[in-house]
Write a protein that holds these residues in place. Structure first.
Motif, mmCIF file in Angstrom:
data_model
loop_
_atom_site.group_PDB
_atom_site.id
_atom_site.type_symbol
_atom_site.label_atom_id
_atom_site.label_comp_id
_atom_site.label_asym_id
_atom_site.label_seq_id
_atom_site.Cartn_x
_atom_site.Cartn_y
_atom_site.Cartn_z
ATOM 1 N N ARG A 80 0.813 -1.222 0.000
ATOM 2 C CA ARG A 80 0.000 0.000 0.000
ATOM 3 C C ARG A 80 0.843 1.269 0.000
ATOM 4 N N ARG A 81 2.115 1.153 0.298
ATOM 5 C CA ARG A 81 2.992 2.327 0.327
ATOM 6 C C ARG A 81 3.337 2.821 -1.079
ATOM 7 N N TYR A 82 3.046 2.017 -2.087
ATOM 8 C CA TYR A 82 3.434 2.324 -3.452
ATOM 9 C C TYR A 82 2.226 2.338 -4.368
ATOM 10 N N THR A 83 2.299 3.201 -5.383
ATOM 11 C CA THR A 83 1.314 3.103 -6.465
ATOM 12 C C THR A 83 1.822 2.007 -7.401
ATOM 13 N N GLU A 84 0.967 1.552 -8.282
ATOM 14 C CA GLU A 84 1.396 0.526 -9.232
ATOM 15 C C GLU A 84 2.564 1.006 -10.095
ATOM 16 N N PRO A 85 2.514 2.228 -10.646
ATOM 17 C CA PRO A 85 3.669 2.687 -11.445
ATOM 18 C C PRO A 85 4.963 2.786 -10.613
ATOM 19 N N GLU A 86 4.859 3.202 -9.361
ATOM 20 C CA GLU A 86 6.049 3.274 -8.500
ATOM 21 C C GLU A 86 6.638 1.890 -8.270
ATOM 22 N N LEU A 87 5.780 0.935 -8.039
ATOM 23 C CA LEU A 87 6.239 -0.430 -7.807
ATOM 24 C C LEU A 87 6.878 -1.021 -9.063
ATOM 25 N N ARG A 88 6.276 -0.793 -10.194
ATOM 26 C CA ARG A 88 6.860 -1.270 -11.454
ATOM 27 C C ARG A 88 8.225 -0.624 -11.706
ATOM 28 N N GLN A 89 8.337 0.675 -11.400
ATOM 29 C CA GLN A 89 9.614 1.372 -11.579
ATOM 30 C C GLN A 89 10.668 0.843 -10.609
ATOM 31 N N LEU A 90 10.274 0.598 -9.373
ATOM 32 C CA LEU A 90 11.194 0.043 -8.384
ATOM 33 C C LEU A 90 11.732 -1.309 -8.837
ATOM 34 N N ILE A 91 10.856 -2.156 -9.316
ATOM 35 C CA ILE A 91 11.272 -3.479 -9.804
ATOM 36 C C ILE A 91 12.210 -3.340 -11.001
ATOM 37 N N SER A 92 11.865 -2.471 -11.918
ATOM 38 C CA SER A 92 12.698 -2.253 -13.102
ATOM 39 C C SER A 92 14.079 -1.711 -12.708
ATOM 40 N N ASP A 93 14.085 -0.737 -11.806
ATOM 41 C CA ASP A 93 15.358 -0.163 -11.353
ATOM 42 C C ASP A 93 16.224 -1.206 -10.652
ATOM 43 N N TRP A 94 15.615 -2.029 -9.799
ATOM 44 C CA TRP A 94 16.373 -3.072 -9.099
ATOM 45 C C TRP A 94 16.954 -4.066 -10.097
ATOM 46 N N LYS A 95 16.152 -4.478 -11.039
ATOM 47 C CA LYS A 95 16.645 -5.428 -12.053
ATOM 48 C C LYS A 95 17.828 -4.825 -12.809
ATOM 49 N N ASP A 96 17.662 -3.612 -13.286
ATOM 50 C CA ASP A 96 18.721 -2.973 -14.066
ATOM 51 C C ASP A 96 19.986 -2.749 -13.239
ATOM 52 N N ASP A 97 19.828 -2.253 -12.020
ATOM 53 C CA ASP A 97 20.992 -1.988 -11.173
ATOM 54 C C ASP A 97 21.739 -3.262 -10.806
ATOM 55 N N TRP A 98 21.018 -4.298 -10.443
ATOM 56 C CA TRP A 98 21.707 -5.530 -10.035
ATOM 57 C C TRP A 98 22.338 -6.238 -11.228
ATOM 58 N N LEU A 99 21.760 -6.115 -12.409
ATOM 59 C CA LEU A 99 22.426 -6.644 -13.597
ATOM 60 C C LEU A 99 23.715 -5.866 -13.878
ATOM 61 N N ASP A 100 23.666 -4.545 -13.702
ATOM 62 C CA ASP A 100 24.874 -3.731 -13.840
ATOM 63 C C ASP A 100 25.919 -4.134 -12.799
ATOM 64 N N PHE A 101 25.469 -4.397 -11.592
ATOM 65 C CA PHE A 101 26.377 -4.808 -10.520
ATOM 66 C C PHE A 101 27.055 -6.139 -10.876
ATOM 67 N N LEU A 102 26.276 -7.078 -11.359
ATOM 68 C CA LEU A 102 26.844 -8.370 -11.751
ATOM 69 C C LEU A 102 27.847 -8.208 -12.898
ATOM 70 N N CYS A 103 27.572 -7.318 -13.817
ATOM 71 C CA CYS A 103 28.528 -7.049 -14.901
ATOM 72 C C CYS A 103 29.822 -6.453 -14.347
ATOM 73 N N ALA A 104 29.703 -5.571 -13.354
ATOM 74 C CA ALA A 104 30.894 -4.980 -12.729
ATOM 75 C C ALA A 104 31.710 -6.050 -12.009
ATOM 76 N N VAL A 105 31.034 -6.957 -11.318
ATOM 77 C CA VAL A 105 31.731 -8.058 -10.642
ATOM 78 C C VAL A 105 32.385 -8.966 -11.676
ATOM 79 N N GLU A 106 31.667 -9.271 -12.732
ATOM 80 C CA GLU A 106 32.219 -10.118 -13.790
ATOM 81 C C GLU A 106 33.476 -9.487 -14.388
ATOM 82 N N GLU A 107 33.421 -8.195 -14.640
ATOM 83 C CA GLU A 107 34.576 -7.494 -15.204
ATOM 84 C C GLU A 107 35.761 -7.545 -14.240
ATOM 85 N N ARG A 108 35.493 -7.312 -12.979
ATOM 86 C CA ARG A 108 36.558 -7.359 -11.956
ATOM 87 C C ARG A 108 37.111 -8.775 -11.824
#
Length: 89
Positions: free
Chosen positions: A51-79
């Motif tokens: 209830r703390r989130y609207t549907e668009p906020e929740l969708r954006q949060l999920i999208s941001d988490w997916k994108d950020d953690w994929l970027d993080f995994l790429c950074a770890v892979e590169e290292r």
């Protein structure tokens, strides 16, 4: 993991500036961990947290988490391409 734990892990494995890699979600990590733990331990319900989130906020949060953690995994892979990654300091 909380942001402080991610920072320690990154320091240990020489992953630079995790807050820059996880820039969209860095400021929400501790809140999401707290909410997840609250639901897991019965202190909160999923409905209360949801209830703390609207549907668009929740969708954006999920999208941001997916994108950020994929970027993080790429950074770890590169290292991890470096032999130094596997050496104990």
């Amino acid at each position: 993991m909380k942001a402080s734990q991610i920072k320690v892990w990154c320091d240990l494995f020489a992953i630079p500036a995790p807050h820059r890699i996880l820039f969209r979600t860095w400021n929400t990590i501790d809140a999401v961990v707290s909410d997840r733990n609250g639901i897991a331990h019965g202190r909160l319900t999923a409905d209360e947290v949801g209830r703390r989130y609207t549907e668009p906020e929740l969708r954006q949060l999920i999208s941001d988490w997916k994108d950020d953690w994929l970027d993080f995994l790429c950074a770890v892979e590169e290292r991890a391409k470096s032999r130094d990654f596997y050496r104990i300091p």
